[in-house]
Design a protein around this motif. Structure first.
Motif, PDB file in Angstrom:
ATOM      1  N   UNK A 189      -6.208  38.440 -11.835  1.00  0.00           N
ATOM      2  CA  UNK A 189      -6.582  38.503 -10.413  1.00  0.00           C
ATOM      3  C   UNK A 189      -5.413  38.693  -9.454  1.00  0.00           C
ATOM      4  N   UNK A 190      -4.225  38.339  -9.892  1.00  0.00           N
ATOM      5  CA  UNK A 190      -3.027  38.320  -9.060  1.00  0.00           C
ATOM      6  C   UNK A 190      -3.089  37.249  -7.967  1.00  0.00           C
ATOM      7  N   UNK A 191      -4.073  36.354  -8.039  1.00  0.00           N
ATOM      8  CA  UNK A 191      -4.153  35.250  -7.085  1.00  0.00           C
ATOM      9  C   UNK A 191      -5.110  34.186  -7.619  1.00  0.00           C
ATOM     10  N   UNK A 192      -5.082  33.032  -6.965  1.00  0.00           N
ATOM     11  CA  UNK A 192      -6.097  31.999  -7.149  1.00  0.00           C
ATOM     12  C   UNK A 192      -6.643  31.686  -5.763  1.00  0.00           C
ATOM     13  N   UNK A 193      -7.738  30.948  -5.710  1.00  0.00           N
ATOM     14  CA  UNK A 193      -8.331  30.575  -4.429  1.00  0.00           C
ATOM     15  C   UNK A 193      -8.151  29.086  -4.188  1.00  0.00           C
ATOM     16  N   UNK A 194      -7.802  28.754  -2.960  1.00  0.00           N
ATOM     17  CA  UNK A 194      -7.627  27.357  -2.578  1.00  0.00           C
ATOM     18  C   UNK A 194      -8.639  27.029  -1.494  1.00  0.00           C
ATOM     19  N   UNK A 195      -9.494  26.052  -1.792  1.00  0.00           N
ATOM     20  CA  UNK A 195     -10.527  25.634  -0.845  1.00  0.00           C
ATOM     21  C   UNK A 195     -10.038  24.413  -0.082  1.00  0.00           C
ATOM     22  N   UNK A 196     -10.221  24.468   1.235  1.00  0.00           N
ATOM     23  CA  UNK A 196      -9.897  23.342   2.111  1.00  0.00           C
ATOM     24  C   UNK A 196     -11.021  23.209   3.130  1.00  0.00           C
ATOM     25  N   UNK A 197     -10.990  22.126   3.907  1.00  0.00           N
ATOM     26  CA  UNK A 197     -12.047  21.873   4.881  1.00  0.00           C
ATOM     27  C   UNK A 197     -11.415  21.553   6.227  1.00  0.00           C
ATOM     28  N   UNK A 198     -11.953  22.167   7.283  1.00  0.00           N
ATOM     29  CA  UNK A 198     -11.434  21.944   8.637  1.00  0.00           C
ATOM     30  C   UNK A 198     -11.898  20.604   9.193  1.00  0.00           C
ATOM     31  N   UNK A 199     -11.348  20.224  10.341  1.00  0.00           N
ATOM     32  CA  UNK A 199     -11.768  18.964  10.972  1.00  0.00           C
ATOM     33  C   UNK A 199     -13.224  19.016  11.409  1.00  0.00           C
ATOM     34  N   UNK A 200     -13.762  20.236  11.584  1.00  0.00           N
ATOM     35  CA  UNK A 200     -15.176  20.394  11.946  1.00  0.00           C
ATOM     36  C   UNK A 200     -16.075  20.385  10.710  1.00  0.00           C
ATOM     37  N   UNK A 201     -15.473  20.292   9.522  1.00  0.00           N
ATOM     38  CA  UNK A 201     -16.237  20.286   8.279  1.00  0.00           C
ATOM     39  C   UNK A 201     -16.540  21.675   7.744  1.00  0.00           C
ATOM     40  N   UNK A 202     -15.867  22.684   8.274  1.00  0.00           N
ATOM     41  CA  UNK A 202     -16.104  24.057   7.846  1.00  0.00           C
ATOM     42  C   UNK A 202     -15.185  24.381   6.663  1.00  0.00           C
TER      43      UNK A 202
END
Length: 163
Positions: free
Chosen positions: A22-35
């Motif tokens: 893929x040449x990358x990985x995905x990083x999931x995070x969450x905003x202060x609004x929960x998005x």
């Protein structure tokens, strides 16, 4: 959960194969609004001690989200067509098709010489391109992370021999 050394070595192998494809990985995070937000990053490295680091240059939303919550999920999935076609023909995967790492990202800090060497080794084959010079010329800062848990990407019946 403690990740034993054998599991960590398998995780590193699956992670490397996914990044090659893929040449990358995905990083999931969450905003202060929960998005939720997914950030693709091609400069993530795993160490031998259940830690890793990533070069953080363009990830503005990830950086903002880390102000509220340092926990992330790093997803690495092998999307190689050869891997998937051969797995379907055989009726089983030769290795796990992917892994999710649950980690806590640290603060931005200057990269060490060893970290710079590792990223330069990874991008070496494309360093001559215009895009490489535009995107990969400013790798100076990293974020370390500690992995505290993981989950394999699983498909019923095609992984029984790995369990």
């Amino acid at each position: 959960m403690t990740i034993d050394i054998n599991s960590w070595n398998i995780i590193k192998d699956v992670f490397i194969q996914a990044q090659k494809a893929n040449m990358h990985v995905n990083i999931a995070s969450v905003s202060k609004e929960g998005i939720p937000n997914i950030t693709p990053i091609g400069t993530v490295f795993l160490n031998d001690d259940r830690t890793g680091f990533l070069f953080d240059v363009f990830s503005q939303q990830l950086a903002e989200n880390l102000n509220q919550n340092k926990n992330v999920c790093i997803s690495a999935v092998n999307s190689s067509k050869f891997f998937w076609i051969s797995s379907f023909i055989k009726g089983q995967f030769s290795s796990y098709p992917g892994v999710r790492l649950y980690a806590e990202l640290g603060k931005l800090r200057p990269a060490t010489e060893d970290e710079k060497l590792r990223v330069n080794t990874r991008i070496q084959s494309l360093k001559w391109t215009k895009g490489s010079k535009l995107i990969w010329s400013d790798f100076t800062h990293v974020r370390e992370f500690n992995v505290h848990d993981y989950r394999w990407v699983q498909y019923p019946h095609m992984l029984n021999h790995l369990a």
